[in-house]
Design an enzyme around this catalytic site. Structure first.
Site, short mmCIF file in Angstrom:
data_model
loop_
_atom_site.label_atom_id
_atom_site.label_comp_id
_atom_site.label_asym_id
_atom_site.label_seq_id
_atom_site.Cartn_x
_atom_site.Cartn_y
_atom_site.Cartn_z
N LYS A 13 -0.96 -12.42 -14.21
CA LYS A 13 -0.22 -11.32 -13.57
C LYS A 13 -1.12 -10.08 -13.42
O LYS A 13 -1.20 -9.50 -12.35
CB LYS A 13 1.02 -10.94 -14.40
CG LYS A 13 2.01 -12.09 -14.55
CD LYS A 13 3.28 -11.63 -15.27
CE LYS A 13 3.05 -11.23 -16.71
NZ LYS A 13 2.68 -12.34 -17.60
N ARG A 86 11.39 -8.60 -17.47
CA ARG A 86 10.96 -9.68 -18.33
C ARG A 86 12.16 -10.39 -18.96
O ARG A 86 11.99 -11.38 -19.67
CB ARG A 86 10.11 -9.07 -19.44
CG ARG A 86 8.93 -9.86 -19.84
CD ARG A 86 8.26 -9.09 -20.96
NE ARG A 86 7.09 -9.77 -21.39
CZ ARG A 86 5.88 -9.58 -20.90
NH1 ARG A 86 5.68 -8.72 -19.95
NH2 ARG A 86 4.87 -10.26 -21.37
N ARG A 120 -9.57 -14.99 -23.63
CA ARG A 120 -9.48 -13.74 -22.87
C ARG A 120 -10.05 -12.56 -23.67
O ARG A 120 -9.79 -12.44 -24.86
CB ARG A 120 -8.01 -13.46 -22.52
CG ARG A 120 -7.81 -12.11 -21.84
CD ARG A 120 -6.52 -12.05 -21.07
NE ARG A 120 -5.35 -11.89 -21.93
CZ ARG A 120 -4.10 -11.79 -21.45
NH1 ARG A 120 -3.88 -11.88 -20.16
NH2 ARG A 120 -3.09 -11.63 -22.27
N ARG A 152 -6.97 -8.89 -27.52
CA ARG A 152 -5.63 -8.36 -27.82
C ARG A 152 -5.08 -9.06 -29.05
O ARG A 152 -5.27 -10.26 -29.23
CB ARG A 152 -4.70 -8.62 -26.62
CG ARG A 152 -4.94 -7.67 -25.48
CD ARG A 152 -4.22 -8.05 -24.22
NE ARG A 152 -2.87 -8.58 -24.43
CZ ARG A 152 -2.04 -8.85 -23.44
NH1 ARG A 152 -2.41 -8.65 -22.18
NH2 ARG A 152 -0.84 -9.33 -23.67
N ARG A 163 4.91 -16.51 -28.00
CA ARG A 163 5.13 -15.76 -26.75
C ARG A 163 5.60 -16.69 -25.64
O ARG A 163 6.43 -16.32 -24.82
CB ARG A 163 3.84 -15.07 -26.32
CG ARG A 163 3.55 -13.82 -27.10
CD ARG A 163 2.10 -13.39 -26.96
NE ARG A 163 1.75 -12.93 -25.65
CZ ARG A 163 0.51 -12.98 -25.15
NH1 ARG A 163 -0.47 -13.48 -25.87
NH2 ARG A 163 0.26 -12.52 -23.95
P1 ADP Z 1 1.54 -10.95 -21.30
O1 ADP Z 1 2.31 -11.06 -20.01
O2 ADP Z 1 0.19 -11.57 -21.21
O3 ADP Z 1 2.33 -11.39 -22.49
P2 ADP Z 1 1.74 -8.01 -21.23
O4 ADP Z 1 0.55 -7.13 -21.36
O5 ADP Z 1 2.49 -8.00 -19.94
O6 ADP Z 1 1.21 -9.46 -21.61
O7 ADP Z 1 2.80 -7.65 -22.42
C1 ADP Z 1 2.42 -7.59 -23.76
C2 ADP Z 1 3.63 -7.40 -24.66
O8 ADP Z 1 4.30 -6.14 -24.35
C3 ADP Z 1 4.74 -8.43 -24.54
O9 ADP Z 1 4.48 -9.58 -25.32
C4 ADP Z 1 5.95 -7.63 -25.07
O10 ADP Z 1 5.91 -7.53 -26.48
C5 ADP Z 1 5.70 -6.24 -24.53
N1 ADP Z 1 6.38 -6.04 -23.23
C6 ADP Z 1 5.74 -5.85 -22.03
N2 ADP Z 1 6.64 -5.71 -21.02
C7 ADP Z 1 7.88 -5.83 -21.59
C8 ADP Z 1 9.21 -5.81 -21.09
N3 ADP Z 1 9.47 -5.65 -19.78
N4 ADP Z 1 10.23 -5.97 -21.97
C9 ADP Z 1 10.01 -6.15 -23.28
N5 ADP Z 1 8.78 -6.20 -23.82
C10 ADP Z 1 7.71 -6.03 -23.01
#
Ligand code: ADP
Length: 207
Positions: A13, A86, A120, A152, A163
């Protein structure tokens, strides 16, 4: 256009959003980046979010909805949302007052995700945010800005499977939600970043 990218962790993404930003000048809104920035600055949001992100859990809907709503008020059109919505609830709240043009679903299976995420590495510089894969880039500094790279906390193997389970349960229902609205564009995301971007250009921009 107002775009959303939906996909499992590691589906690409952030990488695709970065390409859309550099080629078409779209604003890239990544809720993950916003949360990580808050954690670094130790804001109240960051203090609450830190243990949740470390364990691969979501932050509460109310908190993220508030963050995104404020962000959207600042934005003109031509943006891409990465990481929001999400959950089905977040999607329903967003659709109540924001008209979205297309939702890109990055389709990928778990084996590819696991390989990608454990390899990554991210640039630590918030102005740069370049993303690398150890298979193709094995240095510990960014080739664009020279800043150090980091892994990360949530890209450790034990957190990734959790996850993915959360994704299947909480996020995957958005695929049906946006299909029913006629907005979904499915892209095979198991190839290279260039292949994904080419598909995006063909299917979304019409190039
Ligand atoms: P990825 O899609 O690779 O898991 P992101 O950087 O998009 O990584 O998100 C990292 C973390 O941030 C998620 O695992 C979650 O804990 C939190 N997060 C991000 N966006 C949301 C959201 N819309 N709602 C709830 N938690 C979120």
């Amino acid at each position: 256009m107002r775009l959303i990218i939906v996909g499992a962790p590691g589906s690409g993404k952030g990488t695709l959003a970065g390409c859309i930003k550099s080629k078409y000048g779209y604003t890239h809104v990544s809720t993950g980046d916003i949360l990580r920035e808050n954690i670094k600055l130790e804001t109240p949001i960051g203090l609450l979010a830190k243990p949740l992100l470390q364990e691969g859990k979501f932050v509460p809907d109310e908190m993220i909805i508030e963050i995104v709503k404020n962000k959207l008020l600042e934005l003109k059109d031509d943006y891409v949302l990465d990481g929001f919505p999400r959950t089905l609830n977040q999607g329903i709240v967003l659709s109540a007052d924001t008209e979205i043009d297309k939702v890109i679903f990055l389709d990928i299976n778990y084996d590819v995700i696991l390989k990608r995420l454990t390899n990554r590495r991210n640039c630590i510089n918030p102005e740069c945010k370049a993303i690398y894969n150890l298979n193709s880039y094995n240095k510990d500094t960014c080739e664009i800005c020279g800043a150090p790279l980091f892994q990360r906390d949530d890209d450790k193997e034990e957190v990734i499977s959790h996850r993915y389970e959360v994704y299947k349960l909480e996020t995957a229902p958005l695929v049906d939600f946006y299909t029913a609205k006629g907005l979904l564009v499915r892209i095979d995301a198991s190839g290279t970043p260039d292949q994904t971007f080419e598909e995006f250009k063909k299917l979304v921009i019409g190039e």
